[in-house]
Design an enzyme around this catalytic site. Structure first.
Site, short mmCIF file in Angstrom:
data_model
loop_
_atom_site.label_atom_id
_atom_site.label_comp_id
_atom_site.label_asym_id
_atom_site.label_seq_id
_atom_site.Cartn_x
_atom_site.Cartn_y
_atom_site.Cartn_z
N ARG A 171 -12.34 -5.77 55.53
CA ARG A 171 -13.36 -6.67 55.02
C ARG A 171 -14.75 -6.12 55.28
O ARG A 171 -15.00 -5.49 56.31
CB ARG A 171 -13.20 -8.04 55.72
CG ARG A 171 -14.00 -9.13 55.06
CD ARG A 171 -13.97 -10.39 55.90
NE ARG A 171 -15.29 -10.98 55.83
CZ ARG A 171 -16.29 -10.70 56.64
NH1 ARG A 171 -16.15 -9.87 57.64
NH2 ARG A 171 -17.46 -11.29 56.47
N TYR A 225 -16.62 -12.12 46.37
CA TYR A 225 -17.42 -13.23 45.84
C TYR A 225 -18.78 -13.22 46.55
O TYR A 225 -18.90 -12.71 47.68
CB TYR A 225 -16.72 -14.58 46.03
CG TYR A 225 -16.10 -14.80 47.39
CD1 TYR A 225 -16.85 -15.33 48.43
CD2 TYR A 225 -14.77 -14.47 47.64
CE1 TYR A 225 -16.28 -15.52 49.69
CE2 TYR A 225 -14.20 -14.66 48.89
CZ TYR A 225 -14.95 -15.18 49.91
OH TYR A 225 -14.41 -15.36 51.15
#
Lengths: 460, 460
Positions: free
Chosen positions: A210, A243
């Site tokens: 991430r 996003y």
């Protein structure tokens, strides 16, 4: 002769994560005496994002509007309509071909596969640490005890108090215990026994990487539209989801990659990793995806994904001990609904515990039986749906990771998954929590009635 | 200047199976000129059973109440409530542990796993041949041509007629063709091309063995309750399903067994088999299941299960040629809903063709464009759901055949499949066909409007 003065019901919540705190707030608002026992020193967490469906936020509202206020004050934004342009826009989930390069003249072209309208503010995302910090402020300080790592639960008869022993040597007595202590739950281990596979999470054979990427760099990598809106890039054995966050100044990007190996250390779910291994995993993918991968830091960490799929808990309570949230049904994150499922649990539990309060006001000797019945009813109402989420989260990952995405002759086949994906998303988003509450109350009262009749027969 | 007199629309249905005839009846009732072309000499079929959901029967009612009359006159019975005792009883689908022997003292004991209430007359079963015979009587004889095996379809412009060439050398011209010619559809082969994998069904790696057993013998093998009610015995890599038929004088039993081999002859889906191989496949199963298997005849046949899962049709029409029923979406039989899906198709098509009739009455030159648009709309409305059934039927088979049923430590995990099984069944049973019709009409009109506007732009 039992006392006629209503006795308070004292409940211990093990674990001060989101579900534990949300449940505590819901119970405190209903006048229940609750203490949260948290093993850590405080509520600092890694700054990972977390999202809630509109439906889960309605459940929070029912538990206590202060929870929703805490969520919004922690900077939650609608994940996909947060493009700063159209504030009324619906959130969409989008799936896009992340693997194939289809237009030699336009490397940024990717085949749009499917989208689902999640409605106005269908998903709200926030930073987990910021939401927790705001939530803690809603709970009176005396209701939280930090640095209390649960060691053992001492049970005797149903009408006796339960003893909680902590690793630091302290001990308390309560009427009931709810384990909201997450995927590595100690309460679950005590309930099912040390060494029992049901007591532990298992490796899902996928790892997650991430990072946060500045919006300008994201636009250069993906193009304006894709950077500013949620997209899920699917392909063989991996996917990349991103996003916008932080008021559209950053995108949150997570890459999931299947791993054929075992994960050696069950205690430590995070390991150091390099961008090189991530680039290798996505080497054959479309230029846009490779552009994004190149923006990950050179040195990073990978999270091993664990869940409770292999050995699901056969029941969620025993006597006056109950499991809720991830402790009961930790899932992979692919539906973005794991925490929301715990919020539904909290609404169910607080509804049932109000029934217990009412029973105890009329008949104080019923306290033990009523708590046990409430927890059993909780399992009857919640276990099927929450276990379904664990399975479904695995299933949709398998959809994203189909090897068929790499074979044009199989695209038509691969795309048939989206009808299921829509049904599964709707099952989560359009949950009838009013029906859940009614079912819980009805089942609880039926069970109490049976045991009352059973008691009468025993006495005769 | 186009003629103002409404021209008839002539439709050819290829295939006189259940879906072809149901569609013909529906269209004839709406005043459409239809001819059914059937390759066989008549309508004799093997006496296999077929079941329809209450929802599919409502679709038949909408097509023409005469279809329901035909179904009932052919001796349809509610499959599970047909125990002769309680005529108002609901049908239940039941899943039971067929593998493990759990009680040494009572070999007939089997663990009940799950049941779903399918409602009053939730399923009605009949013999396929008897229903077909009754259906044929509803169609005027001049609307059926037997011994017409389709060889080729000649298409020219959208406003030209379509030529159908049959193997016997005959030829007809029609306005549109609907292929209801089943799993081995010649229309599909013509649409997608010879040699294209999409043109052919593929082996699902399971075989089915079927027999009828006298009720007395079934009761001796299974016990009274199980013999008189539908049960689905699940276990590793196989399952056995049975239900009473013929006014409770017989049970229809079908065993499905996974097959790791390829099926060598795609033309012939039936092969001779022996009870010995079936006994070997169920050798480790519970005594009740083995009792039933022993009642199969010593020499029998096995059916290879084929479907369109591997290479689904990417579209259901091209120009004025359309596919419906198994020709479009042949599935395995595990939802008992394959034929019902074709009945939904027929209702959608007849709704859309009434729109075409209306358009042609106003503007005869629109006939070709309107038929093309109707068929395209049919695909847009029906393809996702019908393809979902093909997938779901495979998925539920995988649930029944889980190897986990053989490992007690995995039973809790295995049983989590039933929440999905319920959702999947409800998706089939509670289909909103009114919404389907509305969506079809709305999409058709939108598309016609676009093409009219497109035409206007072209003219300017």
């Amino acid at each position: 002769m039992p006392s006629l003065r209503p006795e308070p019901i004292e409940i211990a919540i093990i674990g001060g994560g989101i579900v534990g705190l949300v449940l505590a707030v819901g119970l405190l608002r209903r006048g229940i005496q609750v203490t949260v026992y948290e093993q850590a020193h405080g509520f600092r967490e890694i700054g990972a994002g977390i999202a809630f469906t509109a439906n889960a936020i309605q459940c929070m509202e029912q538990l206590d509007p202060a929870i929703v206020t805490a969520l919004r004050s922690s900077g939650s934004v609608a994940t996909s309509a947060s493009n700063g342009v159209d504030k009324e826009a619906h959130d969409y989930l989008r799936w896009i071909d992340g693997y194939n390069q289809l237009d030699a003249d336009d490397p940024s072209y990717q085949r749009m596969l499917y989208q689902i309208d999640a409605g106005y503010r269908g998903f709200e995302g926030c930073r987990r640490d910021q939401f927790l910090e705001a939530l803690v402020k809603v709970v009176p300080p005396e209701a939280i005890r930090c640095r209390r790592r649960l060691q053992w639960i001492e049970e005797s008869g149903l009408d006796e108090r339960i003893g909680l022993a902590f690793v630091d040597g302290t001990r308390v007595e309560v009427d009931a215990v709810i384990g909201c202590d997450g995927i590595k739950s100690r309460v679950r281990e005590i309930l099912f026994g040390e060494g029992n596979p049901v007591s532990y999470p298992h490796y899902t054979h996928e790892v997650a990487y991430r990072t946060l990427i500045p919006m300008e760099a994201a636009i250069a990598a993906l193009g304006e539209y894709k950077a500013r809106n949620q997209h899920n890039h699917v392909g063989p054995r991996a996917h990349l989801i991103h996003y916008p966050v932080a008021n559209n100044t950053l995108i949150n990007a997570t890459a999931f990659v299947m791993d054929r190996e075992e994960w050696l250390d069950d205690k430590q779910m995070v390991a150091p990793a390099s961008r090189g291994e991530l680039e290798a995993a996505f080497a054959d993918w479309s230029p846009c995806v490779r552009n994004v991968i190149r923006l990950f830091p050179e040195e990073l960490e990978k999270w091993a994904c664990f869940d409770l799929w292999d050995y699901p808990a056969p029941y969620y309570s025993r006597g006056k001990i109950c499991l809720a949230g991830d402790a009961a049904h930790a899932s992979t994150p692919h539906h973005g609904a794991g925490a929301g499922m715990g919020v539904e649990d909290a609404l169910c539990l607080s509804t049932l515990i109000m029934e217990v309060v009412e029973a105890v006001q009329k008949e104080p000797t019923l306290k033990g039986a009523a708590l046990k019945t409430a927890f059993e009813t909780f399992g009857a109402v919640r276990r099927t749906r929450s276990q379904w989420l664990v399975n479904s989260s695995r299933t949709v990952r398998d959809f994203y990771h189909q090897v068929d995405w790499g074979e044009p002759a199989k695209w038509v086949k691969a795309e048939t998954c989206f009808e299921e994906l829509k049904d599964r998303s709707h099952k989560i988003w359009h949950f009838d929590y009013e029906a859940m509450k009614e079912e819980a109350v009805r089942l609880y009262r039926e069970r109490m009635e049976w045991s009352r009749l059973g008691g009468a027969i025993t006495m005769s």
